[in-house]
Design a protein around this motif. Structure first.
Motif, PDB file in Angstrom:
ATOM      1  N   ASN A 237       0.805  -1.230   0.000  1.00  0.00           N
ATOM      2  CA  ASN A 237       0.000   0.000   0.000  1.00  0.00           C
ATOM      3  C   ASN A 237       0.834   1.274   0.000  1.00  0.00           C
ATOM      4  O   ASN A 237       0.417   2.291  -0.548  1.00  0.00           O
ATOM      5  CB  ASN A 237      -0.963   0.008   1.189  1.00  0.00           C
ATOM      6  CG  ASN A 237      -2.068  -1.011   1.014  1.00  0.00           C
ATOM      7  OD1 ASN A 237      -2.382  -1.419  -0.103  1.00  0.00           O
ATOM      8  ND2 ASN A 237      -2.647  -1.458   2.114  1.00  0.00           N
ATOM      9  N   GLU A 238       1.977   1.239   0.646  1.00  0.00           N
ATOM     10  CA  GLU A 238       2.856   2.417   0.698  1.00  0.00           C
ATOM     11  C   GLU A 238       4.031   2.280  -0.269  1.00  0.00           C
ATOM     12  O   GLU A 238       4.973   3.068  -0.203  1.00  0.00           O
ATOM     13  CB  GLU A 238       3.380   2.616   2.128  1.00  0.00           C
ATOM     14  CG  GLU A 238       2.287   2.846   3.158  1.00  0.00           C
ATOM     15  CD  GLU A 238       1.505   4.131   2.887  1.00  0.00           C
ATOM     16  OE1 GLU A 238       2.123   5.148   2.552  1.00  0.00           O
ATOM     17  OE2 GLU A 238       0.260   4.081   3.004  1.00  0.00           O
ATOM     18  N   GLY A 239       3.972   1.291  -1.157  1.00  0.00           N
ATOM     19  CA  GLY A 239       5.083   1.000  -2.044  1.00  0.00           C
ATOM     20  C   GLY A 239       5.323   2.074  -3.082  1.00  0.00           C
ATOM     21  O   GLY A 239       4.437   2.859  -3.421  1.00  0.00           O
ATOM     22  N   ALA A 240       6.546   2.098  -3.581  1.00  0.00           N
ATOM     23  CA  ALA A 240       6.948   3.085  -4.578  1.00  0.00           C
ATOM     24  C   ALA A 240       7.737   2.409  -5.691  1.00  0.00           C
ATOM     25  O   ALA A 240       8.323   1.345  -5.501  1.00  0.00           O
ATOM     26  CB  ALA A 240       7.807   4.166  -3.928  1.00  0.00           C
ATOM     27  N   MET A 241       7.732   3.052  -6.822  1.00  0.00           N
ATOM     28  CA  MET A 241       8.529   2.591  -7.946  1.00  0.00           C
ATOM     29  C   MET A 241       9.538   3.676  -8.271  1.00  0.00           C
ATOM     30  O   MET A 241       9.205   4.860  -8.288  1.00  0.00           O
ATOM     31  CB  MET A 241       7.641   2.332  -9.153  1.00  0.00           C
ATOM     32  CG  MET A 241       8.397   1.831 -10.335  1.00  0.00           C
ATOM     33  SD  MET A 241       7.278   1.456 -11.677  1.00  0.00           S
ATOM     34  CE  MET A 241       8.463   1.073 -12.932  1.00  0.00           C
ATOM     35  N   PHE A 242      10.787   3.267  -8.486  1.00  0.00           N
ATOM     36  CA  PHE A 242      11.844   4.200  -8.855  1.00  0.00           C
ATOM     37  C   PHE A 242      12.439   3.714 -10.160  1.00  0.00           C
ATOM     38  O   PHE A 242      12.777   2.539 -10.304  1.00  0.00           O
ATOM     39  CB  PHE A 242      12.934   4.242  -7.785  1.00  0.00           C
ATOM     40  CG  PHE A 242      14.128   5.060  -8.185  1.00  0.00           C
ATOM     41  CD1 PHE A 242      14.114   6.437  -8.059  1.00  0.00           C
ATOM     42  CD2 PHE A 242      15.257   4.449  -8.700  1.00  0.00           C
ATOM     43  CE1 PHE A 242      15.210   7.194  -8.440  1.00  0.00           C
ATOM     44  CE2 PHE A 242      16.361   5.196  -9.088  1.00  0.00           C
ATOM     45  CZ  PHE A 242      16.338   6.574  -8.952  1.00  0.00           C
ATOM     46  N   GLY A 243      12.556   4.615 -11.123  1.00  0.00           N
ATOM     47  CA  GLY A 243      13.125   4.210 -12.392  1.00  0.00           C
ATOM     48  C   GLY A 243      13.818   5.352 -13.100  1.00  0.00           C
ATOM     49  O   GLY A 243      13.665   6.522 -12.746  1.00  0.00           O
ATOM     50  N   VAL A 244      14.584   4.969 -14.094  1.00  0.00           N
ATOM     51  CA  VAL A 244      15.245   5.924 -14.969  1.00  0.00           C
ATOM     52  C   VAL A 244      14.945   5.479 -16.391  1.00  0.00           C
ATOM     53  O   VAL A 244      15.016   4.290 -16.708  1.00  0.00           O
ATOM     54  CB  VAL A 244      16.777   5.945 -14.733  1.00  0.00           C
ATOM     55  CG1 VAL A 244      17.463   6.887 -15.713  1.00  0.00           C
ATOM     56  CG2 VAL A 244      17.092   6.328 -13.296  1.00  0.00           C
ATOM     57  N   VAL A 245      14.579   6.431 -17.229  1.00  0.00           N
ATOM     58  CA  VAL A 245      14.327   6.159 -18.647  1.00  0.00           C
ATOM     59  C   VAL A 245      15.064   7.202 -19.483  1.00  0.00           C
ATOM     60  O   VAL A 245      15.444   8.255 -18.982  1.00  0.00           O
ATOM     61  CB  VAL A 245      12.817   6.180 -18.992  1.00  0.00           C
ATOM     62  CG1 VAL A 245      12.071   5.056 -18.303  1.00  0.00           C
ATOM     63  CG2 VAL A 245      12.199   7.523 -18.665  1.00  0.00           C
ATOM     64  N   HIS A 246      15.247   6.889 -20.749  1.00  0.00           N
ATOM     65  CA  HIS A 246      15.831   7.860 -21.670  1.00  0.00           C
ATOM     66  C   HIS A 246      14.843   9.001 -21.876  1.00  0.00           C
ATOM     67  O   HIS A 246      13.631   8.788 -21.884  1.00  0.00           O
ATOM     68  CB  HIS A 246      16.136   7.207 -23.019  1.00  0.00           C
ATOM     69  CG  HIS A 246      17.201   6.165 -22.942  1.00  0.00           C
ATOM     70  ND1 HIS A 246      18.522   6.475 -22.777  1.00  0.00           N
ATOM     71  CD2 HIS A 246      17.133   4.818 -22.987  1.00  0.00           C
ATOM     72  CE1 HIS A 246      19.234   5.377 -22.740  1.00  0.00           C
ATOM     73  NE2 HIS A 246      18.412   4.346 -22.863  1.00  0.00           N
ATOM     74  N   ASP A 247      15.346  10.195 -22.070  1.00  0.00           N
ATOM     75  CA  ASP A 247      14.516  11.371 -22.308  1.00  0.00           C
ATOM     76  C   ASP A 247      14.634  11.774 -23.776  1.00  0.00           C
ATOM     77  O   ASP A 247      15.675  12.269 -24.210  1.00  0.00           O
ATOM     78  CB  ASP A 247      14.960  12.526 -21.404  1.00  0.00           C
ATOM     79  CG  ASP A 247      14.121  13.777 -21.582  1.00  0.00           C
ATOM     80  OD1 ASP A 247      13.192  13.787 -22.423  1.00  0.00           O
ATOM     81  OD2 ASP A 247      14.395  14.762 -20.878  1.00  0.00           O
ATOM     82  N   GLU A 248      13.556  11.550 -24.512  1.00  0.00           N
ATOM     83  CA  GLU A 248      13.582  11.848 -25.944  1.00  0.00           C
ATOM     84  C   GLU A 248      13.735  13.341 -26.231  1.00  0.00           C
ATOM     85  O   GLU A 248      14.022  13.729 -27.366  1.00  0.00           O
ATOM     86  CB  GLU A 248      12.326  11.314 -26.621  1.00  0.00           C
ATOM     87  CG  GLU A 248      11.068  12.035 -26.189  1.00  0.00           C
ATOM     88  CD  GLU A 248       9.827  11.552 -26.904  1.00  0.00           C
ATOM     89  OE1 GLU A 248       9.934  10.804 -27.887  1.00  0.00           O
ATOM     90  OE2 GLU A 248       8.740  11.954 -26.483  1.00  0.00           O
TER      91      GLU A 248
END
Length: 173
Positions: free
Chosen positions: A93-104
Motif C-alpha cells: 500500500n505504501e510501495g513506490a517505484m523508482f526508475g530511470v528512462v531515456h529522455d527523448e
C-alpha cells in the motif's frame, strides 16, 4: 529521504552494483531480482540468496515490495502497460517505484537527432517528462515525482558512441 526499505525488487540489475551499494548503505534489507540475462545470475547470487526471476510474471502476486527499481528497463518492455500493471500489483500500500528512462527531449537527443542511441531498435518506448507522467496517471498511479538525472560516463564510452553515431562504425576503445 525515505530511509530504508524492507523488501525491494530490482528489475534488470545487470551485475547488481546498485543493489550492492544499497545493501552496504543499509538502505535495503531484503532484495529480489528480475534479470533475464542468466550470465548475470552468478554475481547476483553473491548479493542476495533469494531466487532470481527471469521474468516478472514468475513472481506471485502475494509477494509485496516497498520499492521496485528499474534503471533503463521500461524503455525495453514491449508490452509496457501490462508490465507496469504487474509491478503495481507487487507494491504494498505504501510501495513506490523508482526508475530511470531515456529522455527523448534531452540535449543529447537534440544534438544527435536520428543518430541518438535512444532511438535504437531495442527501445520500443521513449519518454519525456510529460509522456511518462501521463502514462503513469493513466495506469492509476496517484503520486508521480519526476526529476531529470545526469549520467556520468567515461570518455571511452562517449567516444565509442560518438564514432558510432557520426561514422556508423563500431569501435572498442
Amino acid at each position: 529521504q525515505h530511509g530504508s526499505f524492507n523488501n525491494v525488487l530490482e528489475i534488470g540489475p545487470d551485475n547488481g552494483s546498485l543493489a550492492e551499494n544499497l545493501i552496504k548503505q543499509k538502505v535495503v534489507k531484503n532484495i529480489d531480482f528480475v534479470e533475464p540475462n542468466i550470465d548475470m545470475h552468478s554475481n547476483l547470487k553473491k548479493i542476495s540468496k533469494n531466487p532470481i526471476f527471469q521474468n516478472i510474471y514468475e513472481i506471485n502476486n502475494n509477494s509485496k515490495y516497498d520499492l521496485v527499481i528499474g534503471i533503463h528497463v521500461l524503455d525495453h518492455i514491449p508490452d509496457i502497460k501490462n508490465y507496469v500493471t504487474k509491478i503495481n500489483s507487487l507494491l504494498n500500500n505504501e510501495g513506490a517505484m523508482f526508475g530511470v528512462v531515456h529522455d527523448e527531449k534531452s540535449l543529447l537527443a537534440k544534438i544527435f537527432a536520428s543518430r541518438w542511441p535512444g532511438y535504437l531498435i531495442w527501445h520500443p518506448h521513449l519518454f519525456n517528462t510529460d509522456s511518462i507522467s501521463l502514462f503513469f496517471k493513466n495506469l492509476g498511479f496517484k503520486q508521480i515525482f519526476i526529476k531529470k538525472t545526469l549520467n556520468y560516463l567515461n570518455v571511452s564510452y562517449l567516444l565509442e558512441h560518438l564514432i558510432r553515431a557520426i561514422f556508423k562504425k563500431e569501435v572498442k576503445i
